[in-house]
Design a protein around this motif. Structure first.
Motif, PDB file in Angstrom:
ATOM      1  N   ARG A  26       0.843  -1.204   0.000  1.00  0.00           N
ATOM      2  CA  ARG A  26       0.000   0.000   0.000  1.00  0.00           C
ATOM      3  C   ARG A  26       0.871   1.245   0.000  1.00  0.00           C
ATOM      4  N   ASP A  27       0.412   2.266  -0.732  1.00  0.00           N
ATOM      5  CA  ASP A  27       1.075   3.569  -0.720  1.00  0.00           C
ATOM      6  C   ASP A  27       0.398   4.451   0.307  1.00  0.00           C
ATOM      7  N   SER A  28       1.204   5.083   1.138  1.00  0.00           N
ATOM      8  CA  SER A  28       0.697   6.047   2.106  1.00  0.00           C
ATOM      9  C   SER A  28       1.352   7.386   1.841  1.00  0.00           C
ATOM     10  N   VAL A  29       0.547   8.427   1.740  1.00  0.00           N
ATOM     11  CA  VAL A  29       1.092   9.771   1.562  1.00  0.00           C
ATOM     12  C   VAL A  29       1.553  10.260   2.925  1.00  0.00           C
ATOM     13  N   LEU A  30       2.819  10.662   2.992  1.00  0.00           N
ATOM     14  CA  LEU A  30       3.391  11.136   4.247  1.00  0.00           C
ATOM     15  C   LEU A  30       3.233  12.635   4.425  1.00  0.00           C
ATOM     16  N   GLY A  31       3.124  13.372   3.328  1.00  0.00           N
ATOM     17  CA  GLY A  31       2.951  14.817   3.421  1.00  0.00           C
ATOM     18  C   GLY A  31       3.453  15.527   2.182  1.00  0.00           C
ATOM     19  N   LEU A  32       3.361  16.848   2.226  1.00  0.00           N
ATOM     20  CA  LEU A  32       3.850  17.711   1.155  1.00  0.00           C
ATOM     21  C   LEU A  32       5.128  18.377   1.638  1.00  0.00           C
ATOM     22  N   ALA A  33       6.237  18.019   1.021  1.00  0.00           N
ATOM     23  CA  ALA A  33       7.538  18.537   1.427  1.00  0.00           C
ATOM     24  C   ALA A  33       7.893  19.786   0.645  1.00  0.00           C
ATOM     25  N   ARG A  34       8.447  20.743   1.336  1.00  0.00           N
ATOM     26  CA  ARG A  34       8.939  21.961   0.694  1.00  0.00           C
ATOM     27  C   ARG A  34      10.463  22.082   0.821  1.00  0.00           C
ATOM     28  N   SER A  35      11.078  21.030   1.415  1.00  0.00           N
ATOM     29  CA  SER A  35      12.534  21.007   1.575  1.00  0.00           C
ATOM     30  C   SER A  35      12.970  19.584   1.909  1.00  0.00           C
ATOM     31  N   ASP A  36      14.278  19.328   1.817  1.00  0.00           N
ATOM     32  CA  ASP A  36      14.814  18.034   2.227  1.00  0.00           C
ATOM     33  C   ASP A  36      14.521  17.779   3.699  1.00  0.00           C
ATOM     34  N   ALA A  37      14.568  18.827   4.517  1.00  0.00           N
ATOM     35  CA  ALA A  37      14.288  18.670   5.948  1.00  0.00           C
ATOM     36  C   ALA A  37      12.876  18.129   6.175  1.00  0.00           C
ATOM     37  N   ASP A  38      11.914  18.563   5.370  1.00  0.00           N
ATOM     38  CA  ASP A  38      10.553  18.034   5.473  1.00  0.00           C
ATOM     39  C   ASP A  38      10.524  16.544   5.140  1.00  0.00           C
ATOM     40  N   VAL A  39      11.191  16.150   4.058  1.00  0.00           N
ATOM     41  CA  VAL A  39      11.218  14.741   3.662  1.00  0.00           C
ATOM     42  C   VAL A  39      11.842  13.914   4.782  1.00  0.00           C
ATOM     43  N   ILE A  40      12.948  14.379   5.336  1.00  0.00           N
ATOM     44  CA  ILE A  40      13.619  13.670   6.429  1.00  0.00           C
ATOM     45  C   ILE A  40      12.679  13.512   7.617  1.00  0.00           C
ATOM     46  N   GLU A  41      11.964  14.561   7.964  1.00  0.00           N
ATOM     47  CA  GLU A  41      11.034  14.498   9.103  1.00  0.00           C
ATOM     48  C   GLU A  41       9.884  13.528   8.827  1.00  0.00           C
ATOM     49  N   PHE A  42       9.326  13.536   7.624  1.00  0.00           N
ATOM     50  CA  PHE A  42       8.249  12.596   7.283  1.00  0.00           C
ATOM     51  C   PHE A  42       8.743  11.155   7.432  1.00  0.00           C
ATOM     52  N   LEU A  43       9.960  10.887   6.939  1.00  0.00           N
ATOM     53  CA  LEU A  43      10.502   9.534   7.009  1.00  0.00           C
ATOM     54  C   LEU A  43      10.816   9.141   8.447  1.00  0.00           C
ATOM     55  N   ARG A  44      11.308  10.083   9.232  1.00  0.00           N
ATOM     56  CA  ARG A  44      11.583   9.815  10.651  1.00  0.00           C
ATOM     57  C   ARG A  44      10.289   9.417  11.357  1.00  0.00           C
ATOM     58  N   ARG A  45       9.209  10.182  11.119  1.00  0.00           N
ATOM     59  CA  ARG A  45       7.918   9.882  11.749  1.00  0.00           C
ATOM     60  C   ARG A  45       7.366   8.530  11.303  1.00  0.00           C
ATOM     61  N   ALA A  46       7.690   8.122  10.073  1.00  0.00           N
ATOM     62  CA  ALA A  46       7.216   6.845   9.544  1.00  0.00           C
ATOM     63  C   ALA A  46       8.079   5.670  10.029  1.00  0.00           C
ATOM     64  N   GLY A  47       9.153   5.974  10.765  1.00  0.00           N
ATOM     65  CA  GLY A  47      10.001   4.922  11.311  1.00  0.00           C
ATOM     66  C   GLY A  47      11.087   4.419  10.387  1.00  0.00           C
ATOM     67  N   VAL A  48      11.404   5.185   9.349  1.00  0.00           N
ATOM     68  CA  VAL A  48      12.466   4.788   8.420  1.00  0.00           C
ATOM     69  C   VAL A  48      13.816   4.997   9.100  1.00  0.00           C
ATOM     70  N   PRO A  49      14.653   3.937   9.178  1.00  0.00           N
ATOM     71  CA  PRO A  49      15.969   4.093   9.798  1.00  0.00           C
ATOM     72  C   PRO A  49      16.866   5.030   8.983  1.00  0.00           C
ATOM     73  N   ASP A  50      17.611   5.863   9.666  1.00  0.00           N
ATOM     74  CA  ASP A  50      18.562   6.798   9.048  1.00  0.00           C
ATOM     75  C   ASP A  50      17.941   7.613   7.916  1.00  0.00           C
ATOM     76  N   PRO A  51      16.856   8.332   8.174  1.00  0.00           N
ATOM     77  CA  PRO A  51      16.181   9.064   7.097  1.00  0.00           C
ATOM     78  C   PRO A  51      17.058  10.117   6.432  1.00  0.00           C
ATOM     79  N   ASP A  52      17.980  10.731   7.183  1.00  0.00           N
ATOM     80  CA  ASP A  52      18.845  11.735   6.558  1.00  0.00           C
ATOM     81  C   ASP A  52      19.768  11.100   5.534  1.00  0.00           C
ATOM     82  N   GLU A  53      20.236   9.899   5.796  1.00  0.00           N
ATOM     83  CA  GLU A  53      21.097   9.196   4.838  1.00  0.00           C
ATOM     84  C   GLU A  53      20.290   8.782   3.607  1.00  0.00           C
ATOM     85  N   VAL A  54      19.031   8.404   3.802  1.00  0.00           N
ATOM     86  CA  VAL A  54      18.169   8.020   2.679  1.00  0.00           C
ATOM     87  C   VAL A  54      17.963   9.208   1.747  1.00  0.00           C
TER      88      VAL A  54
END
Length: 82
Positions: A26-54
């Motif tokens: 299933r695809d889940s929308v995590l949010g609308l990112a306006r920067s890399d920092a937003d993407v990192i935060e969405f991935l962190r909240r979703a439990g993705v390990p090392d989101p900044d490295e991703v």
């Protein structure tokens, strides 16, 4: 065809990029990112390990659709009125 589990979609007309995560078929929308920092935060909240490295590294876990990676601003239209 292999797809990365994290997708940063094309830039929206008003700017920003939708971020989605594919898990358990299933695809889940995590949010609308306006920067890399937003993407990192969405991935962190979703439990993705090392989101900044991703996001900032060379990871096969993320796919940047259509537009250049790390770009979030919409191009101004030729018909925009100042």
């Amino acid at each position: 065809m292999h797809h990365a589990p994290i997708t940063v979609h094309r830039i929206a007309p008003a700017g920003g990029r939708r971020v989605s995560l594919r898990a358990e078929g299933r695809d889940s929308v995590l949010g609308l990112a306006r920067s890399d920092a937003d993407v990192i935060e969405f991935l962190r909240r979703a439990g993705v390990p090392d989101p900044d490295e991703v996001v900032l590294g060379d990871s096969a876990l993320i796919e940047w659709m259509t537009d250049d990676p790390h770009a979030y601003d919409a191009e101004p239209s030729d018909t925009d009125i100042p």
